[in-house]
Scaffold this motif. Sequence first.
Motif, short mmCIF file in Angstrom:
data_model
loop_
_atom_site.label_atom_id
_atom_site.label_comp_id
_atom_site.label_asym_id
_atom_site.label_seq_id
_atom_site.Cartn_x
_atom_site.Cartn_y
_atom_site.Cartn_z
N ARG A 174 0.85 -1.20 0.00
CA ARG A 174 0.00 0.00 0.00
C ARG A 174 0.88 1.25 0.00
N GLY A 175 0.62 2.13 -0.95
CA GLY A 175 1.36 3.40 -1.02
C GLY A 175 2.78 3.25 -1.53
N LYS A 176 3.16 2.07 -2.01
CA LYS A 176 4.55 1.86 -2.46
C LYS A 176 4.63 1.77 -3.98
N ALA A 177 5.85 1.56 -4.46
CA ALA A 177 6.06 1.43 -5.92
C ALA A 177 6.30 -0.04 -6.24
N VAL A 178 5.56 -0.56 -7.20
CA VAL A 178 5.74 -1.98 -7.55
C VAL A 178 5.94 -2.14 -9.06
N ALA A 179 6.64 -3.23 -9.41
CA ALA A 179 6.81 -3.59 -10.82
C ALA A 179 6.03 -4.88 -11.07
N VAL A 180 5.40 -4.97 -12.23
CA VAL A 180 4.77 -6.23 -12.66
C VAL A 180 5.56 -6.71 -13.86
N VAL A 181 6.03 -7.96 -13.81
CA VAL A 181 6.82 -8.52 -14.91
C VAL A 181 5.96 -9.52 -15.67
N GLY A 182 5.67 -9.26 -16.93
CA GLY A 182 4.84 -10.17 -17.73
C GLY A 182 4.26 -9.44 -18.91
N TYR A 183 3.44 -10.16 -19.69
CA TYR A 183 2.93 -9.51 -20.90
C TYR A 183 1.50 -9.95 -21.26
N GLY A 184 0.88 -10.82 -20.47
CA GLY A 184 -0.43 -11.37 -20.85
C GLY A 184 -1.55 -10.98 -19.89
N LEU A 220 4.74 -1.65 -15.46
CA LEU A 220 4.79 -2.95 -16.15
C LEU A 220 6.11 -3.07 -16.89
N LEU A 221 6.79 -4.20 -16.68
CA LEU A 221 8.00 -4.52 -17.46
C LEU A 221 7.63 -5.69 -18.36
N SER A 222 7.44 -5.41 -19.64
CA SER A 222 6.97 -6.44 -20.56
C SER A 222 8.07 -6.81 -21.56
N MET A 223 8.28 -8.11 -21.71
CA MET A 223 9.30 -8.55 -22.68
C MET A 223 8.81 -8.32 -24.10
N ARG A 224 7.50 -8.27 -24.25
CA ARG A 224 6.94 -8.08 -25.60
C ARG A 224 6.77 -6.60 -25.89
N GLU A 225 6.40 -6.32 -27.14
CA GLU A 225 6.26 -4.92 -27.55
C GLU A 225 4.92 -4.34 -27.14
N PHE A 284 8.22 -1.51 -22.59
CA PHE A 284 8.05 -2.68 -23.45
C PHE A 284 9.39 -3.10 -24.03
N GLY A 285 9.48 -4.36 -24.45
CA GLY A 285 10.74 -4.90 -24.97
C GLY A 285 11.81 -4.96 -23.89
N ALA A 286 11.37 -5.14 -22.64
CA ALA A 286 12.29 -5.10 -21.49
C ALA A 286 12.81 -6.50 -21.15
N GLU A 287 14.09 -6.65 -21.06
CA GLU A 287 14.69 -7.93 -20.63
C GLU A 287 15.23 -7.74 -19.21
N SER A 331 15.27 -2.43 -6.30
CA SER A 331 15.16 -2.02 -7.72
C SER A 331 15.19 -3.25 -8.63
N VAL A 332 14.76 -3.01 -9.87
CA VAL A 332 14.83 -4.05 -10.90
C VAL A 332 15.73 -3.52 -12.01
N GLU A 333 16.72 -4.32 -12.38
CA GLU A 333 17.62 -3.94 -13.48
C GLU A 333 17.12 -4.63 -14.74
N TYR A 334 17.11 -3.89 -15.84
CA TYR A 334 16.66 -4.49 -17.10
C TYR A 334 17.30 -3.78 -18.28
N LYS A 335 17.13 -4.36 -19.46
CA LYS A 335 17.69 -3.78 -20.68
C LYS A 335 16.57 -3.60 -21.69
N VAL A 336 16.60 -2.52 -22.41
CA VAL A 336 15.72 -2.39 -23.59
C VAL A 336 16.68 -2.28 -24.76
#
Length: 324
Positions: free
Chosen positions: A164-174, A193-198, A220-223, A235-240
């Motif tokens: 509650r009141g925090k920052a969250v990431a959702v990893v997925g695309y469907g 949202l961190l989505s591997m798809r476009e 989008f396009g996040a690995e 934190s979440v580290e990722y590449k686009v």
Amino acid sequence: MPWARVQGYIPFIYLEGGLLYGDIRLHDVVIVGAGPAGLTAAMYCARGGKKTLVLGNIYSSQQSMGGLYENYPGFPEGVQGIELSERMLAQAQKFGAENQIDQVEKIVPLRDSFRLKTENWQYEAKAVILAMGASHSVIGVPGEKELMARGVSYCVHCDGALFRGKAVAVVGYGNGAARAVLYLANIADKVHLLSMREKLVAEPVYLDRIKKLSNYTASFGAEITEILGDQFVSSVEYKVGNTPRSLKADGVFVEMGMKPNTDLAAALGLEMTSGGYVKVNRFNQETNMPGVFAAGDLTGGRLQVATAVGTGASAGISALQYLG
Ligand SMILES: Cc1cc2nc3c(=O)[nH]c(=O)nc-3n(C[C@H](O)[C@H](O)[C@H](O)COP(=O)(O)OP(=O)(O)OC[C@H]3O[C@@H](n4cnc5c(N)ncnc54)[C@H](O)[C@@H]3O)c2cc1C
């Protein structure tokens, strides 16, 4: 070796099929899995007069973790998955089915029955219905396992309220990711949202609702490359493409889809489909092994509660016919 069957109970120890047995509990049908498929099958078998046991925990089923079900018939306002699980179990129990919260580790076929070994007990049944459903897929990056239950979660309905009141990431695309975004947007301050798809590939009804959110952003396009945190996720580290990026987050909800829990079935020697599901005759849910039936997400197809209930009913009826 002679057997003493006293009121559904074998009181002495012997070795068979590589397993040491003592205190074996006897049933007509043992159902492995306490999701909608297993519980429906149990209701049919118990109501059909067979001594029926369900092995599994209703609260660890996908059904219980799915939150609000809006597309299960009979509930115009939707129904919470946990409520549906409790009601299905109560209905099966009303007809005499038993439930043990026990994880099956091994199934051994004997001449005209099956032995099921759990951590605590051993069971014997003339027919077995497999309904182990599916489990969450993992991302498989450093930090995911280490920070599980310390910010990394696979169930928004179980853990979402902690953010509650925090920052969250959702990893997925469907669909799962879309529903997680919608659920968390009511609780968290920011949902990314961190989505591997476009793009997000979800039902239009969810996409429309997401468009209206004011605290939602997406990449989008996040690995994903790593989840960082000392005691808890930070934190979440990722590449686009080749560009490394970092997202500050207190929680990471992984919604990467499900994979069927087929280990027991494979060890039993059941035939599988090319997609990795247990192969069944779609007419009656029979597997290639007489006396063993399978239902629900374990058997593939449309992975829904309504279809799990349908195949569970079919497997239950088939087991009744098999038992005579
Ligand atoms: C987040 C989420 C949202 C969803 N939303 C929807 C939706 O809106 N509409 C819809 O129709 N469907 C939805 N689904 C899918 C639906 O929940 C599943 O299709 C359905 O629950 C499958 O039922 P099942 O009985 O095959 O398996 P599950 O519900 O997965 O139950 C499997 C059971 O087997 C048990 N088990 C596994 N291995 C063993 C073992 N070795 N020994 C003993 N027990 C074992 C588990 O503990 C569990 O009790 C959603 C799923 C999720 C995760």
